[in-house]
Design a protein around this motif. Structure first.
Motif, PDB file in Angstrom:
ATOM      1  N   LEU A  22      28.740  47.921  38.740  1.00 10.55           N
ATOM      2  CA  LEU A  22      29.776  48.957  38.645  1.00 10.55           C
ATOM      3  C   LEU A  22      30.001  49.600  40.008  1.00 10.55           C
ATOM      4  CD1 LEU A  22      28.735  48.746  35.570  1.00 10.55           C
ATOM      5  CD2 LEU A  22      29.768  51.003  35.336  1.00 10.55           C
ATOM      6  N   ASP A  23      28.932  49.861  40.724  1.00 14.19           N
ATOM      7  CA  ASP A  23      29.047  50.428  42.063  1.00 14.19           C
ATOM      8  C   ASP A  23      29.791  49.472  42.986  1.00 14.19           C
ATOM      9  OD1 ASP A  23      28.325  52.341  44.248  1.00 14.19           O
ATOM     10  OD2 ASP A  23      27.116  50.645  44.932  1.00 14.19           O
ATOM     11  N   LEU A  24      29.453  48.190  42.908  1.00 15.45           N
ATOM     12  CA  LEU A  24      30.134  47.203  43.754  1.00 15.45           C
ATOM     13  C   LEU A  24      31.606  47.088  43.376  1.00 15.45           C
ATOM     14  CD1 LEU A  24      27.402  44.407  43.822  1.00 15.45           C
ATOM     15  CD2 LEU A  24      27.863  46.156  45.549  1.00 15.45           C
ATOM     16  N   LEU A  25      31.898  47.186  42.091  1.00 14.26           N
ATOM     17  CA  LEU A  25      33.289  47.124  41.641  1.00 14.26           C
ATOM     18  C   LEU A  25      34.073  48.328  42.156  1.00 14.26           C
ATOM     19  CD1 LEU A  25      35.461  45.748  39.908  1.00 14.26           C
ATOM     20  CD2 LEU A  25      34.536  46.968  37.927  1.00 14.26           C
ATOM     21  N   ALA A  26      33.487  49.513  42.082  1.00 16.56           N
ATOM     22  CA  ALA A  26      34.165  50.716  42.571  1.00 16.56           C
ATOM     23  C   ALA A  26      34.459  50.609  44.061  1.00 16.56           C
ATOM     24  CB  ALA A  26      33.308  51.946  42.280  1.00 16.56           C
ATOM     25  N   ARG A  27      33.542  50.026  44.822  1.00 15.82           N
ATOM     26  CA  ARG A  27      33.722  49.914  46.276  1.00 15.82           C
ATOM     27  C   ARG A  27      34.873  48.994  46.657  1.00 15.82           C
ATOM     28  NH1 ARG A  27      27.647  49.179  48.810  1.00 15.82           N
ATOM     29  NH2 ARG A  27      26.616  50.862  47.658  1.00 15.82           N
ATOM     30  N   GLY A  32      39.338  57.020  43.778  1.00 19.24           N
ATOM     31  CA  GLY A  32      40.280  57.499  42.767  1.00 19.24           C
ATOM     32  C   GLY A  32      41.110  56.425  42.110  1.00 19.24           C
ATOM     33  N   ASP A  33      41.027  55.205  42.604  1.00 23.65           N
ATOM     34  CA  ASP A  33      41.838  54.117  42.049  1.00 23.65           C
ATOM     35  C   ASP A  33      41.323  53.689  40.676  1.00 23.65           C
ATOM     36  OD1 ASP A  33      43.955  52.242  42.243  1.00 23.65           O
ATOM     37  OD2 ASP A  33      42.520  50.674  42.748  1.00 23.65           O
ATOM     38  N   VAL A  34      39.990  53.644  40.535  1.00 27.29           N
ATOM     39  CA  VAL A  34      39.385  53.307  39.247  1.00 27.29           C
ATOM     40  C   VAL A  34      38.322  54.341  38.895  1.00 27.29           C
ATOM     41  CG1 VAL A  34      39.808  50.815  39.432  1.00 27.29           C
ATOM     42  CG2 VAL A  34      37.662  51.780  40.289  1.00 27.29           C
ATOM     43  N   ARG A  35      38.169  54.605  37.606  1.00 26.84           N
ATOM     44  CA  ARG A  35      37.084  55.460  37.122  1.00 26.84           C
ATOM     45  C   ARG A  35      36.299  54.654  36.106  1.00 26.84           C
ATOM     46  NH1 ARG A  35      39.708  59.798  35.388  1.00 26.84           N
ATOM     47  NH2 ARG A  35      39.477  59.584  33.123  1.00 26.84           N
ATOM     48  N   LEU A  36      35.041  54.402  36.423  1.00 26.20           N
ATOM     49  CA  LEU A  36      34.212  53.503  35.628  1.00 26.20           C
ATOM     50  C   LEU A  36      33.289  54.291  34.709  1.00 26.20           C
ATOM     51  CD1 LEU A  36      33.217  51.047  38.494  1.00 26.20           C
ATOM     52  CD2 LEU A  36      35.030  50.746  36.819  1.00 26.20           C
ATOM     53  N   ALA A  37      33.196  53.842  33.467  1.00 27.10           N
ATOM     54  CA  ALA A  37      32.271  54.424  32.495  1.00 27.10           C
ATOM     55  C   ALA A  37      31.287  53.339  32.077  1.00 27.10           C
ATOM     56  CB  ALA A  37      33.020  54.964  31.288  1.00 27.10           C
ATOM     57  N   ILE A 216      16.837  36.654  35.537  1.00 25.54           N
ATOM     58  CA  ILE A 216      17.720  37.322  34.580  1.00 25.54           C
ATOM     59  C   ILE A 216      18.482  38.470  35.240  1.00 25.54           C
ATOM     60  CG2 ILE A 216      17.787  38.685  32.432  1.00 25.54           C
ATOM     61  CD1 ILE A 216      15.114  37.081  31.732  1.00 25.54           C
ATOM     62  N   HIS A 217      17.753  39.424  35.812  1.00 25.90           N
ATOM     63  CA  HIS A 217      18.376  40.622  36.391  1.00 25.90           C
ATOM     64  C   HIS A 217      18.915  40.319  37.785  1.00 25.90           C
ATOM     65  CE1 HIS A 217      15.644  42.230  33.247  1.00 25.90           C
ATOM     66  NE2 HIS A 217      16.745  42.911  32.968  1.00 25.90           N
ATOM     67  N   GLN A 218      20.058  40.902  38.093  1.00 28.97           N
ATOM     68  CA  GLN A 218      20.856  40.461  39.232  1.00 28.97           C
ATOM     69  C   GLN A 218      20.476  41.128  40.553  1.00 28.97           C
ATOM     70  OE1 GLN A 218      23.746  38.063  38.346  1.00 28.97           O
ATOM     71  NE2 GLN A 218      22.033  38.021  36.897  1.00 28.97           N
ATOM     72  N   ASN A 219      20.460  40.314  41.613  1.00 27.13           N
ATOM     73  CA  ASN A 219      20.386  40.875  42.959  1.00 27.13           C
ATOM     74  C   ASN A 219      21.799  41.137  43.461  1.00 27.13           C
ATOM     75  OD1 ASN A 219      21.439  38.405  43.821  1.00 27.13           O
ATOM     76  ND2 ASN A 219      19.484  37.636  44.587  1.00 27.13           N
ATOM     77  N   SER A 220      21.940  41.471  44.744  1.00 27.64           N
ATOM     78  CA  SER A 220      23.278  41.812  45.262  1.00 27.64           C
ATOM     79  C   SER A 220      24.253  40.650  45.142  1.00 27.64           C
ATOM     80  CB  SER A 220      23.178  42.245  46.727  1.00 27.64           C
ATOM     81  OG  SER A 220      22.497  43.453  46.844  1.00 27.64           O
ATOM     82  N   ARG A 221      23.750  39.451  45.384  1.00 27.96           N
ATOM     83  CA  ARG A 221      24.618  38.265  45.333  1.00 27.96           C
ATOM     84  C   ARG A 221      25.124  38.034  43.916  1.00 27.96           C
ATOM     85  NH1 ARG A 221      22.505  32.809  48.387  1.00 27.96           N
ATOM     86  NH2 ARG A 221      24.432  31.563  48.347  1.00 27.96           N
ATOM     87  N   GLY A 222      24.233  38.147  42.926  1.00 21.41           N
ATOM     88  CA  GLY A 222      24.641  37.963  41.537  1.00 21.41           C
ATOM     89  C   GLY A 222      25.564  39.063  41.066  1.00 21.41           C
ATOM     90  N   ALA A 223      25.232  40.319  41.395  1.00 20.06           N
ATOM     91  CA  ALA A 223      26.057  41.443  40.962  1.00 20.06           C
ATOM     92  C   ALA A 223      27.430  41.419  41.616  1.00 20.06           C
ATOM     93  CB  ALA A 223      25.345  42.755  41.279  1.00 20.06           C
ATOM     94  N   THR A 224      27.494  40.947  42.854  1.00 16.78           N
ATOM     95  CA  THR A 224      28.795  40.837  43.536  1.00 16.78           C
ATOM     96  C   THR A 224      29.713  39.877  42.792  1.00 16.78           C
ATOM     97  OG1 THR A 224      27.909  41.390  45.713  1.00 16.78           O
ATOM     98  CG2 THR A 224      29.938  40.092  45.667  1.00 16.78           C
ATOM     99  N   LEU A 225      29.167  38.796  42.276  1.00 16.89           N
ATOM    100  CA  LEU A 225      29.984  37.853  41.517  1.00 16.89           C
ATOM    101  C   LEU A 225      30.504  38.486  40.232  1.00 16.89           C
ATOM    102  CD1 LEU A 225      27.924  34.577  42.045  1.00 16.89           C
ATOM    103  CD2 LEU A 225      30.174  35.117  43.002  1.00 16.89           C
ATOM    104  N   VAL A 229      34.585  38.779  39.485  1.00 20.80           N
ATOM    105  CA  VAL A 229      35.332  38.198  38.363  1.00 20.80           C
ATOM    106  C   VAL A 229      36.039  39.286  37.543  1.00 20.80           C
ATOM    107  CG1 VAL A 229      33.893  36.123  38.230  1.00 20.80           C
ATOM    108  CG2 VAL A 229      33.335  38.100  36.804  1.00 20.80           C
ATOM    109  N   ILE A 230      35.447  40.476  37.456  1.00 24.02           N
ATOM    110  CA  ILE A 230      36.125  41.576  36.767  1.00 24.02           C
ATOM    111  C   ILE A 230      37.359  41.995  37.561  1.00 24.02           C
ATOM    112  CG2 ILE A 230      35.955  44.000  36.099  1.00 24.02           C
ATOM    113  CD1 ILE A 230      32.995  43.498  35.476  1.00 24.02           C
ATOM    114  N   ASP A 231      37.191  42.178  38.849  1.00 26.85           N
ATOM    115  CA  ASP A 231      38.303  42.649  39.682  1.00 26.85           C
ATOM    116  C   ASP A 231      39.437  41.643  39.694  1.00 26.85           C
ATOM    117  OD1 ASP A 231      39.383  44.662  41.293  1.00 26.85           O
ATOM    118  OD2 ASP A 231      38.713  43.697  43.137  1.00 26.85           O
ATOM    119  N   THR A 232      39.103  40.388  39.923  1.00 29.21           N
ATOM    120  CA  THR A 232      40.135  39.342  39.987  1.00 29.21           C
ATOM    121  C   THR A 232      40.812  39.151  38.631  1.00 29.21           C
ATOM    122  OG1 THR A 232      38.905  38.203  41.728  1.00 29.21           O
ATOM    123  CG2 THR A 232      40.572  36.930  40.538  1.00 29.21           C
TER     124      THR A 232
END
Length: 239
Positions: A22-27, A32-37, A216-225, A229-232
């Motif tokens: 979520l943090d990576l997506l906001a960046r 103010g463009d997106v508000r994530l819950a 299972i749990h994501q590092n920066s590379r996994g979370a960036t992907l 995919v959400i953003d695109t």
């Protein structure tokens, strides 16, 4: 105008043990463009998510992302403590592929019925980093069900699993065997991260893992992907 996004999921969305997508997506957007819950609960199965949709539909967002099924897929693997998980998560029946698909369909049906949000279902992060291994095949099989549900209910399908498999194949890492993430192993990651001040990415490197800290749990590379995919798929107007 701010786009309100609700992100639904399990520990990957809760981000206590993973890098925060979520943090990576906001960046990726101006302030103010997106508000994530965040609607992520550790250890949740699709059934558990189905039980807690009230908080989402009572104040419907503009966009809803759903990243659920990793624990359902793990439960299909040898060595997963199914009975313990059933007690801990109060599951009324033993996890199975058919029940997962039924619960996911119920989630999508309610979100479509009770909100006007744009909905996106993410396929699962790849389990482990051996694309031909049993864990990766399980995440692929459950991702295929997610694709079928998305098509049947006419919501967006976000191909995270496919992107992560590509990334693993491109990296050509050593074939580290998949190991189930036990509570002790998860606590071990937390100790290294919080007490020893090692980054999640450093933990991944020490273990020879490309996208995760523990398969299972994501590092920066996994979370960036995940963020990509959400953003695109849902937020980029030029896509």
């Amino acid at each position: 105008m701010t786009t309100r996004v609700a992100c639904l999921g399990d520990s990957l969305t809760r981000a206590q043990f993973s890098v925060d997508y979520l943090d990576l997506l906001a960046r990726r957007h101006p302030p103010g463009d997106v508000r994530l819950a965040r609607f992520g609960v550790n250890g949740d199965f699709a059934y558990n998510l189905m039980q807690r949709l009230d908080a989402v539909v009572t104040n419907p967002p503009d966009v809803i992302t759903v990243l659920i099924g990793t624990n359902d897929a793990r439960a299909s693997l040898a060595g997963y403590p199914v009975e313990q998980a059933m007690r801990r998560k109060r599951l009324p029946e033993r996890p199975s592929a058919g029940w997962f698909q039924q619960c996911l369909e119920a989630v999508v049906t309610r979100l479509r019925t009770e909100t006007d949000a744009t909905i996106g279902l993410l396929s699962l992060p790849v389990l482990g980093q051996r694309p031909e291994g049993a864990a990766a095949r399980a995440s692929q099989a459950y991702s295929r069900m997610i694709s079928e549900v998305a098509a049947a209910h006419e919501v967006a399908y976000l191909p995270l699993h496919e992107r992560q498999v590509e990334e693993v194949r491109r990296a050509d890492p050593p074939p580290v065997p998949y190991r189930e993430a036990t509570p002790a192993a998860v606590i071990g990651v937390l100790v290294q991260h919080a007490v020893l001040r090692r980054s999640l990415d450093a933990i991944s490197r020490r273990r020879g893992l490309v996208l995760t800290t523990d398969h299972i749990h994501q590092n920066s590379r996994g979370a960036t992907l995940i963020a990509e995919v959400i953003d695109t798929g849902l937020l980029d107007p030029s896509a």
